[in-house]
Every structure is written in structure tokens, then in C-alpha cells.
Scaffold this motif. Structure first.
Motif, mmCIF file in Angstrom:
data_model
loop_
_atom_site.group_PDB
_atom_site.id
_atom_site.type_symbol
_atom_site.label_atom_id
_atom_site.label_comp_id
_atom_site.label_asym_id
_atom_site.label_seq_id
_atom_site.Cartn_x
_atom_site.Cartn_y
_atom_site.Cartn_z
ATOM 1 N N PRO A 23 -4.546 -3.967 -1.610
ATOM 2 C CA PRO A 23 -3.325 -3.093 -2.231
ATOM 3 C C PRO A 23 -3.701 -3.000 -3.662
ATOM 4 O O PRO A 23 -4.434 -3.518 -4.382
ATOM 5 N N ILE A 24 -3.045 -1.595 -3.875
ATOM 6 C CA ILE A 24 -3.382 -1.180 -5.325
ATOM 7 C C ILE A 24 -2.682 -1.970 -6.371
ATOM 8 O O ILE A 24 -3.234 -2.287 -7.424
ATOM 9 N N SER A 25 -1.642 -2.727 -5.947
ATOM 10 C CA SER A 25 -1.029 -3.944 -6.979
ATOM 11 C C SER A 25 -2.283 -5.012 -7.341
ATOM 12 O O SER A 25 -1.876 -5.695 -8.226
ATOM 13 N N THR A 26 -3.336 -5.236 -6.609
ATOM 14 C CA THR A 26 -4.246 -6.076 -6.663
ATOM 15 C C THR A 26 -5.287 -5.571 -7.825
ATOM 16 O O THR A 26 -6.209 -6.494 -8.015
ATOM 17 N N TRP A 27 -5.395 -4.350 -7.944
ATOM 18 C CA TRP A 27 -6.583 -3.551 -8.668
ATOM 19 C C TRP A 27 -6.483 -4.175 -9.913
ATOM 20 O O TRP A 27 -5.574 -4.071 -10.851
ATOM 21 N N TYR A 28 -7.475 -4.611 -10.578
ATOM 22 C CA TYR A 28 -7.759 -5.334 -12.049
ATOM 23 C C TYR A 28 -7.363 -4.263 -12.831
ATOM 24 O O TYR A 28 -7.736 -3.013 -13.078
ATOM 25 N N GLY A 29 -6.400 -4.608 -13.784
ATOM 26 C CA GLY A 29 -6.022 -3.755 -14.741
ATOM 27 C C GLY A 29 -5.076 -2.830 -14.613
ATOM 28 O O GLY A 29 -4.511 -1.785 -15.622
ATOM 29 N N VAL A 30 -4.636 -2.706 -13.355
ATOM 30 C CA VAL A 30 -3.346 -1.596 -13.173
ATOM 31 C C VAL A 30 -2.068 -2.319 -13.018
ATOM 32 O O VAL A 30 -2.071 -3.336 -12.136
ATOM 33 N N LYS A 31 -1.213 -2.142 -13.855
ATOM 34 C CA LYS A 31 0.274 -2.547 -13.763
ATOM 35 C C LYS A 31 1.212 -1.754 -13.128
ATOM 36 O O LYS A 31 1.200 -0.638 -13.493
ATOM 37 N N ILE A 32 1.940 -2.434 -12.314
ATOM 38 C CA ILE A 32 2.727 -1.473 -11.417
ATOM 39 C C ILE A 32 4.053 -1.904 -11.309
ATOM 40 O O ILE A 32 4.282 -3.319 -11.285
ATOM 41 N N GLN A 33 4.863 -1.099 -11.808
ATOM 42 C CA GLN A 33 6.437 -1.550 -12.049
ATOM 43 C C GLN A 33 7.417 -0.276 -11.136
ATOM 44 O O GLN A 33 7.239 0.921 -11.410
ATOM 45 N N LEU A 45 0.627 -1.098 -0.105
ATOM 46 C CA LEU A 45 0.019 0.130 -0.045
ATOM 47 C C LEU A 45 0.862 1.101 -0.177
ATOM 48 O O LEU A 45 0.681 2.277 -0.752
ATOM 49 N N ALA A 46 1.922 1.243 0.622
ATOM 50 C CA ALA A 46 2.829 2.342 0.852
ATOM 51 C C ALA A 46 3.649 2.724 -0.373
ATOM 52 O O ALA A 46 4.197 3.507 -0.478
ATOM 53 N N SER A 47 3.870 1.516 -1.145
ATOM 54 C CA SER A 47 4.819 1.775 -2.283
ATOM 55 C C SER A 47 4.265 2.611 -3.268
ATOM 56 O O SER A 47 5.041 3.235 -4.065
ATOM 57 N N LYS A 63 -2.323 7.208 -6.379
ATOM 58 C CA LYS A 63 -3.709 6.529 -5.789
ATOM 59 C C LYS A 63 -4.714 7.265 -5.853
ATOM 60 O O LYS A 63 -5.696 6.965 -6.268
ATOM 61 N N LYS A 64 -4.602 8.759 -5.623
ATOM 62 C CA LYS A 64 -5.548 9.645 -5.802
ATOM 63 C C LYS A 64 -6.187 9.559 -7.303
ATOM 64 O O LYS A 64 -7.123 9.860 -7.472
ATOM 65 N N ILE A 65 -5.137 9.641 -8.263
ATOM 66 C CA ILE A 65 -5.625 9.703 -9.594
ATOM 67 C C ILE A 65 -6.527 8.295 -10.106
ATOM 68 O O ILE A 65 -7.341 8.510 -10.700
ATOM 69 N N LEU A 66 -5.920 7.125 -9.593
ATOM 70 C CA LEU A 66 -6.672 5.965 -9.628
ATOM 71 C C LEU A 66 -8.247 6.059 -9.181
ATOM 72 O O LEU A 66 -9.027 5.753 -9.921
#
Length: 284
Positions: free
Chosen positions: A50-60, A18-20, A26-29
Motif C-alpha cells: 500500500p502507498i501508505s507504507t511507502w517510505y517518506g510519503v505522508k497521506i492524509q 490501495l484504493a484510497s 499514484k502514477k506521479i509517485l
């Protein structure tokens, strides 16, 4: 004891996930979710996960690099804040019900490589700032209600391989810079209101494989030097107002149709040159 340690590590990992993600991203999403009726998406986000689990969002590298929400029942307007996701490389919102205009500052997404907003209800012009997306390889905006002309500096997008803008209300002449796209493979501008002529500079588009311009208001002669385009496989320019002879090599391409419309809207058939005049004309 082992189970307690495992639970502790799981909690720590979740918190770090969550913190990463920067708060701004996050506010934009969340803005995207709320502005497009996220509670009625086909696949919703669990806002407590966690945002990393949100459908269609890729985090790197702790940054949002791609959003892929095609055919997910997004309804509403695309928030302008999305252009602040400066690390975004892919934005795919194909086949939703987005309305309004493409954000004017879309060009702020400097790292964007693929943009697909096709099959929505978008209106207005294609923003000039889109010509700042110098890493863009795919520009897909077909099946909307976009109007106005193609940005004159579209030739700045040297990495473009696909332009697909069919079924809109785009008009005006094809920009001179369009013919400078050496890597372009697919140019699909059919069912719009483009006018003017195809420049002989089209032969400079050495990578072009598919050219679709049917159902527009183009006129003049089909450039004879197109016979030199060795990678061109498919071409459809029917239901325009082209006149003159068509080189046999061009008429033999896949999807080629000789049907044109005269000034009164009456269909007629173009003639195919009996001799290979195309190469001779191109060499003059």
C-alpha cells in the motif's frame, strides 16, 4: 473461524488502502520513483505494498500531503508531474543527486508550506511561479548550481520565515519586494553573486534574526537604520565591497566581520563609528 475473519479484515483493509489514493497521484509517485533511479535508493519503495507504507510519503484524507526523501540517493531529474500533487504541503529532497531544473510550474503546488531541494545538482533559474506559493514558510535551495536573479515578486510570499539560498550562482540586485517579508527570520544568501546595495527598507523586516550575505558583490553603505532591528542577532556581510562607517550596534552582532574587498579584490577592514550615528541617521 476467528483467524479467518481477521485475515478477511486485513485483506479488505489493504485493498481499501490501495484504493484510497487517486490513481493520478499514484502514477506521479511512480514517475518520481522511476525518474530518480528508485531501485537504487537507500530506502526503496515496495511497489506492491500500500502507498501508505511507502517510505517518506505522508497521506492524509486519502491525499499525498508530504514527500520526505532526504539523503536517499535520488539520482536524475525531478519530474514536472510532481507539481500536480495539489494537496502537497511539504517537499523535502535534501541531499540527493537531483539534476536539471526546478519545474517551471512549481507554483501550482498551492498548498506547499515547506520546500527543501538543497544539496543537489540543480541548475537554471528559480522559477517565477514560485511566487504563487503564498502559504510557503520555508524556501531552502542552498548548495546547488542555480543561476539568474531572485524572482522580483518574492515579496508575495508573506508567510516566509526562512530563505536559505547560499552556495549557488544567483546574481542581480536584491528585489525591492524582498524587504516586505515581515515574518522572515532567516535570510541566508551568502556565496552567490548578488550585486547592488542593501536598501534602507531592510529595517522594515521586523522579525529578521539572522542575515547572511557574505561573499557576494554588494556595495555601498550598510544602512544605518538597521540599528532599529531589535530582533536581529546575527549578521555576516563580509567579503563584499561595502564602504563607509559601521554603527557600533551592528558591528557588535554575532558573526559580524569587518573584512571587505576593494575593486581590486584586496581585503580591507571597515571602520566602526565612534558615536551612535546610526539612530540619528535613521531618524532623518
Amino acid at each position: 473461524m476467528k483467524n479467518i475473519i481477521t485475515l478477511f479484515l486485513t485483506v479488505i483493509f489493504s485493498i481499501s488502502s490501495l484504493a484510497s489514493i487517486p490513481d493520478q497521484e499514484k502514477k506521479i509517485l511512480l514517475k518520481l520513483y522511476n525518474d530518480t533511479n528508485g531501485s537504487h535508493w537507500n530506502v526503496k519503495w515496495d511497489l506492491n505494498a500500500p502507498i501508505s507504507t511507502w517510505y517518506g510519503v505522508k497521506i492524509q484524507n486519502d491525499k499525498v500531503v508530504a514527500i520526505n526523501l532526504l539523503n536517499n540517493n535520488l539520482v536524475g531529474k525531478l519530474p514536472v508531474e510532481i507539481t500536480k500533487l495539489e494537496n502537497l504541503e511539504g517537499l523535502n529532497l535534501f541531499k540527493n543527486q537531483l539534476s536539471g531544473q526546478i519545474p517551471e510550474n512549481i507554483g501550482d503546488l498551492k498548498n506547499l508550506k515547506e520546500l527543501n531541494l538543497s544539496f543537489n545538482k540543480l541548475t537554471g533559474a528559480i522559477p517565477n511561479s514560485i511566487c504563487k506559493l503564498t502559504h510557503l514558510t520555508k524556501l531552502m535551495l542552498f548548495m546547488n548550481d542555480l543561476s539568474g536573479e531572485l524572482p522580483s515578486d518574492i515579496g508575495n510570499l508573506k508567510e516566509l520565515e526562512i530563505i536559505s539560498l547560499f552556495n549557488n550562482n544567483l546574481s542581480g540586485q536584491l528585489p525591492v519586494s524582498l524587504y516586505e517579508l515581515k515574518k522572515l527570520k532567516d535570510l541566508v544568501l551568502s556565496s552567490n553573486k548578488f550585486s547592488g546595495q542593501i536598501s534602507w527598507s531592510v529595517a522594515d523586516m521586523e522579525s529578521l534574526e539572522n542575515l547572511s550575505l557574505f561573499d557576494n558583490k554588494l556595495e555601498g553603505q550598510i544602512p544605518m537604520n538597521m540599528t532599529k532591528m531589535k530582533n536581529l542577532v546575527s549578521m555576516n556581510v563580509s567579503y563584499n565591497s561595502f564602504t563607509g562607517l559601521v554603527p557600533r550596534e551592528i558591528a557588535a552582532l554575532d558573526d559580524f566581520n569587518l573584512t571587505m574587498l576593494n575593486q581590486n579584490g584586496v581585503a580591507f577592514q571597515m571602520e566602526v563609528a565612534k558615536e551612535k550615528k546610526g539612530v540619528l541617521a535613521a531618524d532623518e
